[in-house]
Scaffold this active site. Structure first.
Site, PDB file in Angstrom:
ATOM      1  N   ASP A 141       0.543  -1.122  -0.056  1.00 16.72           N
ATOM      2  CA  ASP A 141      -0.231   0.001  -0.008  1.00 16.72           C
ATOM      3  C   ASP A 141       0.858   1.192  -0.223  1.00 16.72           C
ATOM      4  O   ASP A 141       2.054   1.236   0.118  1.00 16.72           O
ATOM      5  CB  ASP A 141      -0.759  -0.013   1.291  1.00 16.72           C
ATOM      6  CG  ASP A 141      -2.427   0.511   0.863  1.00 16.72           C
ATOM      7  OD1 ASP A 141      -2.476   1.047   0.047  1.00 16.72           O
ATOM      8  OD2 ASP A 141      -3.145  -0.302   1.524  1.00 16.72           O
ATOM      9  N   ASP A 173     -10.318   3.000  -3.759  1.00 20.19           N
ATOM     10  CA  ASP A 173     -10.978   1.742  -3.308  1.00 20.19           C
ATOM     11  C   ASP A 173     -12.256   1.681  -3.860  1.00 20.19           C
ATOM     12  O   ASP A 173     -12.820   2.419  -4.198  1.00 20.19           O
ATOM     13  CB  ASP A 173     -10.828   1.700  -1.898  1.00 20.19           C
ATOM     14  CG  ASP A 173      -9.666   1.325  -1.114  1.00 20.19           C
ATOM     15  OD1 ASP A 173      -8.799   1.539  -1.773  1.00 20.19           O
ATOM     16  OD2 ASP A 173      -9.717   1.420   0.109  1.00 20.19           O
TER      17      ASP A 173
HETATM   18  C1  GLA Z   1      -6.047   0.845   1.174  1.00 23.75           C
HETATM   19  C2  GLA Z   1      -6.194  -0.210   0.133  1.00 23.75           C
HETATM   20  C3  GLA Z   1      -7.178  -1.099   0.507  1.00 23.75           C
HETATM   21  C4  GLA Z   1      -6.873  -2.052   1.777  1.00 23.75           C
HETATM   22  C5  GLA Z   1      -6.917  -0.966   2.798  1.00 23.75           C
HETATM   23  C6  GLA Z   1      -6.252  -1.194   4.212  1.00 23.75           C
HETATM   24  O1  GLA Z   1      -7.306   1.747   1.343  1.00 23.75           O
HETATM   25  O2  GLA Z   1      -6.442   0.667  -1.255  1.00 23.75           O
HETATM   26  O3  GLA Z   1      -7.378  -2.184  -0.367  1.00 23.75           O
HETATM   27  O4  GLA Z   1      -5.817  -2.449   1.571  1.00 23.75           O
HETATM   28  O5  GLA Z   1      -5.860   0.295   2.514  1.00 23.75           O
HETATM   29  O6  GLA Z   1      -6.105  -0.297   4.867  1.00 23.75           O
END
Ligand code: GLA
Length: 529
Positions: free
Chosen positions: A174, A229
Site C-alpha cells: 500500500d 478503493d
Molecule cells: C487501502 C487499500 C485497500 C486496503 C486498505 C487497508 O485503502 O487500497 O485495498 O488494503 O488500504 O487499510
C-alpha cells in the site's frame, strides 16, 4: 429502448481519481489498445509469475481490519474449497490489513500471536497445505493505512526477508503514510528487496493510480491499482465500481502477461449489489484481464453469487494466455460496447453493458468487435451458456438494466477453456529419522480444469539441491510431481527448497505462469554416506 451512438475511440483521456479525499486530475497518454503495444515486462520475465491475472481472495472489502484473525482466514480457506472457488482457479488468500504483525524491539517484524496463534509462517503452511497460495499485505510508507501496523520505510530489505520467511507468494504493498517519498524509487527499492529475499512473489502495487504506475510498475511488480478503493468495507458501491471500470478500461494498452491494471478487489456477492450488477462487474473485470481477487464473505454466499464467481466461461476470458485487456469501443452513456480482446483460439470477447432501466436491444456488427463485416460467426453467451449461429454480419443482443451481455465470438462452434490449475498441495513436508540413508517421497498433484491436455511440466534439475530430485508423472489433465529426497550424508537439521516448474499452453504456444511449491525436509540425526 436505448439506441447506439458510435463515438470514436480517443487516444487520450482525463481520469479523475479520488485518493483518500484528494482529487487528482490525471491526463493519461494512451496508445491503441492492442497486445502489440505492450512494453517490456522485465519483472515477470524473471520469475515467470502472474502471466495470467492472479486470482484469489482478500478480506478488506467484506471485513476491513477489525475481525481479521487466523480463525477467519482458515474458515475462508475452507469456504474457498467447498464452494468451488478453488476449482475455478482462485488461489491467493491471506490477511490484508489484518493487524497480523508488529515490529519487535530488535526492529524485526513479528507475528501477532494473539490474533494469529500459529504465527504467520504457520498460517502460510496451512494455506499451502490446502493447495492454495499465501497472500500478505504491507505498506511502502511509515505505517499502514489504519496506522495499526508498521510500514516498510527504511526497513525494506529486512521486511521482505520476513515475508519470504513466512513464505508469502503474493504481497500487496500500500501507499499510505508515504509523505515525501518518491514513489518510483520507493517501489523500485521494494522490488529489489523482494528479489534479494530470494522468494519469488506476486508483487501488487497499491498506490490507487498515484504516480501513474501503469507507466513503470511492470518492471517492478506484476499488478498495480489504478484507482481509489472500490468500496468502503462491508458495502458494495455500484456507482463507484462502474466508474472504476470506465477509468481502468482506458489503460488497456498498458496491460499484458505479467503486468496488469488492477481496478481493485471484486464486490460481487457483497451487500448492496444485485445479481445483475454482480454479473456486470464480473464481466467488466474479466473483459479487462483484471486480477480476480474476490472480496465478499465466502462463508455466506447465495447460489447466484457462487455461479457468478465460478463461471469458468467468463474466467476463461480473464485467464486467456494472450493477456489482452478489452476496452470500450463506443459508449453513448447508457449503453457501451466493449471489445479489443482477442483470445487464444482465434475467438474474441465482447461485452454489451446497459447502464439504464428495463431493457436495451442492439445489434453488434462483426467489424465493431474485430472481425470482418461479412464473417459468419458463432456466438457463445457466457452467462446463459448457449451458443447460436452462424450469424452473418452481426448479432442482435438484448440486455437488461444494470446487466451485461458477455459474449465470445468465433469462426468455430467450439469455445475451449485455457488452463485453470488446481493443486492438492503446495507443500511437501518430509522427516527423516537419520543415521541410515533413506529415500523419502512426497507428491504435489496439479489438475488442469481447462480444456487442453497440457505438455509435461518441466523442472530444471540444475535448480534443485543435491538431496532432492523431481520426476513428473501423469499427463494431459493431471500431473504429479514426485519429489524424492535422498538423505545420505546429510547433517541433522532443516532443509528447504522452492521448486519451480514451467509449461507452455498448447493452443497459443505461450508460456504459462511458473508453478512454485515448497519442499521441507527435517533430518533428525546425522546420516551416514
Ligand atoms: C487501502 C487499500 C485497500 C486496503 C486498505 C487497508 O485503502 O487500497 O485495498 O488494503 O488500504 O487499510
Amino acid at each position: 429502448m436505448a439506441t447506439k451512438k458510435n463515438t470514436p475511440c480517443s487516444t487520450s483521456a482525463l481520469l479523475i481519481i479520488l485518493v483518500t479525499g484528494v482529487t487528482l486530475s490525471l491526463t493519461v497518454a494512451l496508445g491503441p489498445a492492442s497486445p502489440q503495444n505492450l512494453q517490456l515486462r522485465a519483472h515477470a520475465d524473471a520469475d515467470g509469475l502472474a502471466l495470467t491475472p492472479p486470482m484469489g481472495w482478500y478480506p478488506w472489502n467484506a471485513f476491513g481490519e477489525e475481525p481479521q484473525t487466523e480463525t477467519l482466514i482458515k474458515e475462508i480457506v475452507d469456504a474457498l474449497i467447498t464452494s468451488g472457488l478453488k476449482d475455478a482457479g482462485y488461489a491467493y488468500v491471506g490477511p490484508d490489513e489484518g493487524i497480523c504483525f508488529s515490529r519487535g524491539p530488535d526492529g524485526k517484524l513479528t507475528s501477532n500471536l494473539a490474533r494469529y496463534p500459529s504465527g504467520l509462517r504457520g498460517l502460510g503452511d496451512h494455506i499451502h497445505g490446502k493447495g492454495l497460495k499465501y497472500a500478505l499485505y504491507t505498506d511502502a510508507g511509515s505505517k499502514t493505512c489504519s496506522t495499526a501496523m508498521p510500514g516498510t520505510k527504511g526497513r525494506e530489505f529486512e521486511d521482505m526477508r520476513a515475508f519470504a520467511d513466512w513464505r508469502a507468494d503474493y504481497i500487496k504493498i500500500d501507499w499510505c503514510n508515504s509523505e515525501g517519498q518518491d514513489i518510483v524509487k520507493t517501489y523500485s527499492l521494494l522490488g529489489e528487496a523482494q528479489r534479494a529475499a530470494g522468494r519469488p512473489v506476486v508483487h501488487s502495487l497499491c498506490s490507487w493510480g498515484e504516480g501513474y504506475p501503469w507507466k513503470w510498475a511492470g518492471a517492478i511488480g506484476h499488478m498495480w491499482r489504478t484507482t481509489t478503493d472500490v468500496c468502503a468495507p462491508g458495502q458494495a458501491d455500484w456507482a463507484r465500481a462502474v466508474r472504476i471500470a470506465f477509468a481502468n478500461e482506458k489503460l488497456a494498452s498498458f496491460a499484458g502477461p505479467g503486468r496488469w491494471n488492477d481496478p481493485d478487489m471484486l464486490v460481487v456477492g457483497m451487500p448492496g449489489l444485485s445479481d445483475a450488477q454482480g454479473r456486470s462487474i464480473f464481466s467488466f473485470w474479466c473483459m479487462m484481464a483484471s486480477p480476480l481477487i474476490a472480496g465478499n464473505d465466502l462463508r455466506d454466499m447465495t447460489r447466484p453469487t457462487i455461479d457468478i464467481l465460478t463461471n469458468l466461461e467468463a474466467i476463461a476470458v480473464d485467464q486467456d494466455p494472450l493477456g489482452a485487456q478489452g476496452h470500450v469501443v463506443w459508449n453513448d452513456g447508457d449503453v457501451s460496447l466493449w471489445a479489443g480482446k482477442p483470445l487464444f483460439d482465434g475467438s474474441r470477447a465482447a461485452l454489451l453493458f446497459f447502464h439504464g432501466k428495463n431493457k436495451a436491444r442492439l445489434r453488434i456488427a462483426w467489424d465493431e468487435v474485430g472481425f470482418a463485416a461479412a464473417d459468419e460467426l458463432y456466438v457463445r453467451n457466457l452467462w446463459t451458456h448457449e451458443t447460436t449461429g452462424p450469424h452473418a454480419g452481426g448479432v442482435d443482443v438484448t440486455v437488461g438494466g444494470s446487466d451485461a451481455a458477455f459474449l465470445r465470438i468465433s469462426k468455430k462452434n467450439e469455445f475451449p477453456i485455457p488452463p485453470i490449475l488446481v493443486a492438492d498441495t503446495y507443500l511437501v513436508s518430509l522427516r527423516a529419522a537419520g543415521s541410515r540413508p533413506e529415500k523419502l517421497t512426497g507428491t504435489v498433484t496439479v489438475a488442469n480444469k481447462g480444456s487442453s491436455e497440457l505438455p509435461p511440466w518441466r523442472v530444471d534439475p540444475k535448480s534443485l539441491p543435491p538431496w532432492l530430485s523431481v520426476e513428473v508423472t501423469g499427463s494431459g489433465k493431471t500431473q504429479t510431481f514426485v519429489n524424492t529426497v535422498t538423505t545420505a550424508g546429510l547433517k541433522k537439521g532443516y532443509y528447504h527448497s522452492l521448486v519451480r516448474a514451467d509449461n507452455v499452453e498448447p493452443i497459443s504456444g505461450r508460456p504459462m505462469s511458473a508453478l512454485y511449491y515448497d519442499v521441507d525436509l527435517e533430518v533428525v540425526r546425522n546420516v551416514r554416506k
